[in-house]
Design an enzyme around this catalytic site. Structure first.
Site, PDB file in Angstrom:
ATOM      1  N   HIS A  86       2.348  11.210  14.458  1.00 36.47           N
ATOM      2  CA  HIS A  86       1.201  11.014  13.913  1.00 36.47           C
ATOM      3  C   HIS A  86      -0.001  10.618  14.593  1.00 36.47           C
ATOM      4  O   HIS A  86      -1.063  10.613  14.237  1.00 36.47           O
ATOM      5  CB  HIS A  86       1.380   9.652  12.976  1.00 36.47           C
ATOM      6  CG  HIS A  86       2.502   9.712  11.890  1.00 36.47           C
ATOM      7  ND1 HIS A  86       2.780   8.440  11.335  1.00 36.47           N
ATOM      8  CD2 HIS A  86       3.250  10.512  11.192  1.00 36.47           C
ATOM      9  CE1 HIS A  86       3.717   8.772  10.518  1.00 36.47           C
ATOM     10  NE2 HIS A  86       4.001  10.060  10.384  1.00 36.47           N
ATOM     11  N   HIS A  92      -6.525  12.417  17.746  1.00 40.61           N
ATOM     12  CA  HIS A  92      -6.442  12.170  16.298  1.00 40.61           C
ATOM     13  C   HIS A  92      -5.319  11.606  15.822  1.00 40.61           C
ATOM     14  O   HIS A  92      -4.176  11.859  15.920  1.00 40.61           O
ATOM     15  CB  HIS A  92      -6.951  13.627  15.461  1.00 40.61           C
ATOM     16  CG  HIS A  92      -8.463  13.561  15.704  1.00 40.61           C
ATOM     17  ND1 HIS A  92      -9.439  13.585  14.663  1.00 40.61           N
ATOM     18  CD2 HIS A  92      -9.270  14.327  16.623  1.00 40.61           C
ATOM     19  CE1 HIS A  92     -10.514  13.899  15.168  1.00 40.61           C
ATOM     20  NE2 HIS A  92     -10.584  14.499  16.562  1.00 40.61           N
ATOM     21  N   ILE A  93      -5.557  10.504  15.118  1.00 43.77           N
ATOM     22  CA  ILE A  93      -4.584   9.746  14.478  1.00 43.77           C
ATOM     23  C   ILE A  93      -4.561  10.027  13.125  1.00 43.77           C
ATOM     24  O   ILE A  93      -5.621   9.697  12.347  1.00 43.77           O
ATOM     25  CB  ILE A  93      -4.759   8.145  14.869  1.00 43.77           C
ATOM     26  CG1 ILE A  93      -5.044   8.012  16.370  1.00 43.77           C
ATOM     27  CG2 ILE A  93      -3.519   7.286  14.267  1.00 43.77           C
ATOM     28  CD1 ILE A  93      -5.688   6.763  16.775  1.00 43.77           C
ATOM     29  N   CYS A  94      -3.283  10.093  12.397  1.00 47.89           N
ATOM     30  CA  CYS A  94      -2.982  10.232  11.080  1.00 47.89           C
ATOM     31  C   CYS A  94      -2.573   8.950  10.520  1.00 47.89           C
ATOM     32  O   CYS A  94      -1.396   8.446  10.753  1.00 47.89           O
ATOM     33  CB  CYS A  94      -2.058  11.082  10.993  1.00 47.89           C
ATOM     34  SG  CYS A  94      -1.940  11.707   9.206  1.00 47.89           S
ATOM     35  N   LEU A  95      -3.488   8.126  10.143  1.00 54.72           N
ATOM     36  CA  LEU A  95      -3.471   6.542   9.558  1.00 54.72           C
ATOM     37  C   LEU A  95      -4.104   6.584   8.454  1.00 54.72           C
ATOM     38  O   LEU A  95      -5.403   6.591   8.494  1.00 54.72           O
ATOM     39  CB  LEU A  95      -3.615   5.689  10.456  1.00 54.72           C
ATOM     40  CG  LEU A  95      -3.048   4.294  10.613  1.00 54.72           C
ATOM     41  CD1 LEU A  95      -1.605   4.130  10.400  1.00 54.72           C
ATOM     42  CD2 LEU A  95      -3.571   3.371  11.661  1.00 54.72           C
TER      43      LEU A  95
END
Lengths: 134, 84
Positions: A86, A92-95
């Site tokens: 993620h 970049h963080i997918c959260l």
């Protein structure tokens, strides 16, 4: 000196509570934050007993003047971006709590804790790219 | 003995009866006002949701007005409904 804006007042409170009670492995250079309250660099250690043990990461928090009504922009920066399904290689963080599920009751502390737990629950180091290939 | 009171000064204190000390949105004490106000008290009241969470009225209104899809309590994410 001009009196602090609502977002600055909240960030000052968050800074002192993060200094007093940081999540495990998390630290922040308070002097640097005082200079630029809307841009925080947070150090994070990979938790013991996880795939990221022994690794050091740097997170950047960018706050708009509408914080906490707008979510902060949180990305990994520096030369060690965690390899995680993620986390994109650009940091970049997918959260979900950083976008659609943001709530003004969340804080730098709780976001750090979520990121630690996101990393810690990872079973296999795989980049976002290899996930897309599946 | 007779005492004649010439003058007196009344002092009162007040506090909100809430289940928390600080507003979960602005993190300021309920006894203070929200960051946009100058005076605490009736001008900057607290409001409760049916979920029992409580905020400065100005803080929760700002949050609800910024939500286009669903209006949720910032603390518990239940649909926000004002307590009657």
């Amino acid at each position: 000196m001009a009196s602090p804006s609502p977002s600055e007042r909240r960030l000052q409170k968050e800074l002192s509570s993060l200094m007093k009670d940081p999540p495990p492995g998390v630290s922040v250079d308070a002097n640097a934050v005082y200079q630029h309250l809307n841009l925080w660099n947070v150090h994070m250690k990979g938790a013991d007993g996880t795939l990221y043990q022994g690794e050091d990461f740097q997170l950047q928090f960018r706050f708009s003047s509408k914080y906490p009504f707008d979510s902060p922009e949180v990305t990994f920066v520096g030369d060690n971006i965690p390899i995680h399904p993620h986390v994109y290689s650009n940091g970049h963080i997918c959260l979900s709590i950083l976008t659609d599920d943001w709530s003004p009751a969340l804080s730098v502390q709780s976001v750090c804790l979520s990121i630690i737990s996101m990393l810690s629950s990872c079973k296999e180091k795989a980049s976002t790219l290899s996930i897309e290939k599946h | 003995m007779k005492v004649k009171i010439k003058s007196w000064v009344g002092v009162a204190t007040w506090r909100w009866v809430a289940n928390d000390d600080t507003c979960g949105i602005c993190r300021l004490a309920f006894e203070n006002c929200c960051p946009d106000c100058k005076l605490p008290g009736d001008d900057c009241p607290l409001v409760w949701g049916q979920c029992s969470h409580c905020y400065h009225m100005h803080c929760i209104m700002k949050w609800l007005n910024s939500q286009q899809v669903r209006q949720l309590c910032p603390m518990c994410r239940q649909e926000w409904k004002f307590k009657e």
